[in-house]
Write an enzyme that holds these catalytic residues in place. Structure first.
Site, short mmCIF file in Angstrom:
data_model
loop_
_atom_site.label_atom_id
_atom_site.label_comp_id
_atom_site.label_asym_id
_atom_site.label_seq_id
_atom_site.Cartn_x
_atom_site.Cartn_y
_atom_site.Cartn_z
CE LYS A 1 -0.49 0.48 4.95
NZ LYS A 1 -1.00 -0.08 6.18
NE ARG B 1 -4.25 1.51 12.40
CZ ARG B 1 -3.39 1.30 11.39
NH1 ARG B 1 -2.84 2.33 10.76
NH2 ARG B 1 -3.10 0.07 10.99
C1 LIG Z 1 0.07 -0.49 6.78
C2 LIG Z 1 0.01 -1.66 7.67
C3 LIG Z 1 1.12 -2.50 7.78
C4 LIG Z 1 2.44 -2.23 7.09
O1 LIG Z 1 3.01 -1.04 7.56
P1 LIG Z 1 4.49 -0.59 7.12
O2 LIG Z 1 4.79 0.53 8.05
O3 LIG Z 1 4.42 -0.17 5.69
O4 LIG Z 1 5.39 -1.75 7.32
C5 LIG Z 1 0.99 -3.61 8.59
N1 LIG Z 1 -0.14 -3.87 9.26
C6 LIG Z 1 -1.23 -3.07 9.18
C7 LIG Z 1 -2.45 -3.43 9.95
C8 LIG Z 1 -1.18 -1.94 8.38
O5 LIG Z 1 -2.25 -1.15 8.31
#
Ligand SMILES: *Cc1c(COP(=O)(O)O)cnc(C)c1O
Length: 366
Positions: free
Chosen positions: A38, A133
């Site tokens: 993402k 969160r």
């Molecule tokens: C975005 C996200 C990740 C990955 O985060 P990074 O900082 O890009 O490694 C992992 N778990 C969840 C739930 C996320 O929303």
């Protein structure tokens, strides 16, 4: 895309190297890596590179990106990272093999949707360990949800539990909070009478614990994007990962005006284009280059990291960034291209902007 600049240059060789390096490091600690796309807007070239580098499970918070993954690599596994909305469950189970969950009502509905479609879907239950969160906050609620999925929701498979840290509450993963996650998992295992396949200890912010050997032993899974793409976390966390490339992404933008001007605005100061009351310091006249990229393409452009260490992005607005080039050894001119390294926010925006060209290269790595 008619214009050439601004653009983001993506070195796929470096990203593949980073993927392989992280997978290798993690495997020494029996940790499996889900590659999270993402941060780079799920660009198809990134998905391909993750798979080439050995990623078996692709994760994203956006269904569009998981749908694309399944289209490009039907054999790959996919994981939905954002707690699914009730309104997207039908679509989600078609493109996502695993999802992260934290609501009873959603789990029940998910089971129902799977029943209608005649499929089984795997879930990881999320526990909030203080970052505030997503995730169950109450342990008993987590335990009952695990029991519910295991014993009553026939179309869901309880794959494990997980947590997310360092996203909202800025809480660093450590042996204490992740140790608690392992204890919670063991409580559930005792209750259901089998081992959980996955205990997912977080995202990029947990990678330092692999490197400094403090990851609790039973944590066997991380979901990582940022740490594969960039090395921007090292400024804030006490670790280095020198085997990784931090310059896989470069922003290039063109100088459209360059003039010496005062550093302090002239007239009555109110708010900037975004309604923010900014602070200005008078440091005399400066040589200011305007480049054709702005907040719409980057978010906070002052986070740009110039490869010319003697220049600095001092601000801008939707379509412009102002770069102070006074101290540079180079004499810049209109038409010159400035290059920047980036951090996560800029990557997120730039890869998503239709106004920023994407150039993919595969450099020869030494
Ligand atoms: C975005 C996200 C990740 C990955 O985060 P990074 O900082 O890009 O490694 C992992 N778990 C969840 C739930 C996320 O929303």
């Amino acid at each position: 895309m008619s214009s050439t600049y601004p653009r983001i240059v993506v070195d796929l060789s470096k990203i593949k190297h980073n993927v392989e390096t992280l997978i290798h490091k993690a495997s020494e600690k029996q940790v499996d890596i889900t590659g999270v796309i993402k941060g780079a807007n799920g660009l198809p070239e990134i998905i391909d590179t993750f798979i080439e580098g050995g990623i078996k499970t692709i994760g994203s918070s956006r269904l569009e990106q998981l749908e694309l993954t399944k289209q490009l690599h039907p054999e790959s596994q996919t994981m939905m990272l954002r707690i699914p909305m009730l309104s997207e469950l039908d679509r989600m189970v078609k493109c996502s093999d695993i999802s992260l969950n934290s609501e009873w009502v959603t789990l029940n509905e998910l089971n129902h949707v799977c029943q209608k479609q005649g499929i089984t879907h795997s879930v990881i239950l999320m526990m909030d360990l203080g970052d505030l969160r997503e995730g169950f906050f109450d342990e008993e609620e987590l335990f009952s949800a695990a029991h519910l999925v295991e014993k009553e929701l026939a179309h869901l498979h309880l794959k494990g539990i997980g947590t997310n840290l360092g996203c909202y509450g800025s809480i660093q993963p450590d042996e204490v909070n992740l140790g608690r996650l392992v204890q919670l998992a063991e409580h559930i295992e005792h209750d259901i009478g089998r081992t959980l396949e996955i205990i997912s200890g977080g995202a990029s912010t947990t990678v330092p614990l692999i490197l400094n050997d403090t990851l609790p032993e039973r944590i066997n899974h991380l979901r990582v994007g940022d740490n594969i793409f960039l090395r921007d976390m090292e400024a804030f966390f006490d670790y280095t990962f020198p085997e990784m490339y931090g310059d896989a992404f470069t922003i290039e933008a063109e100088i459209l005006e360059i003039k010496e001007k005062p550093s302090y605005p002239i007239g009555h100061i109110s708010v900037d284009a975004f309604g923010n009351a900014a602070e200005y310091t008078n440091i005399g006249n400066r040589m200011r280059a305007l480049i054709g990229i702005g907040r719409q393409d980057l978010g906070d452009m002052t986070k740009l990291i110039p490869y010319d260490k003697k220049i600095q992005a001092i601000g801008g607005s939707s379509d412009h960034t102002i770069v102070d080039v006074t101290d540079s050894d180079k004499t810049y001119q209109v038409g010159d291209i400035l290059s920047f390294n980036i951090e996560y926010e800029l990557l997120l925006y730039a890869t998503n902007s239709q106004y920023v060209g994407k150039k993919f290269i595969k450099s020869e790595l030494s």
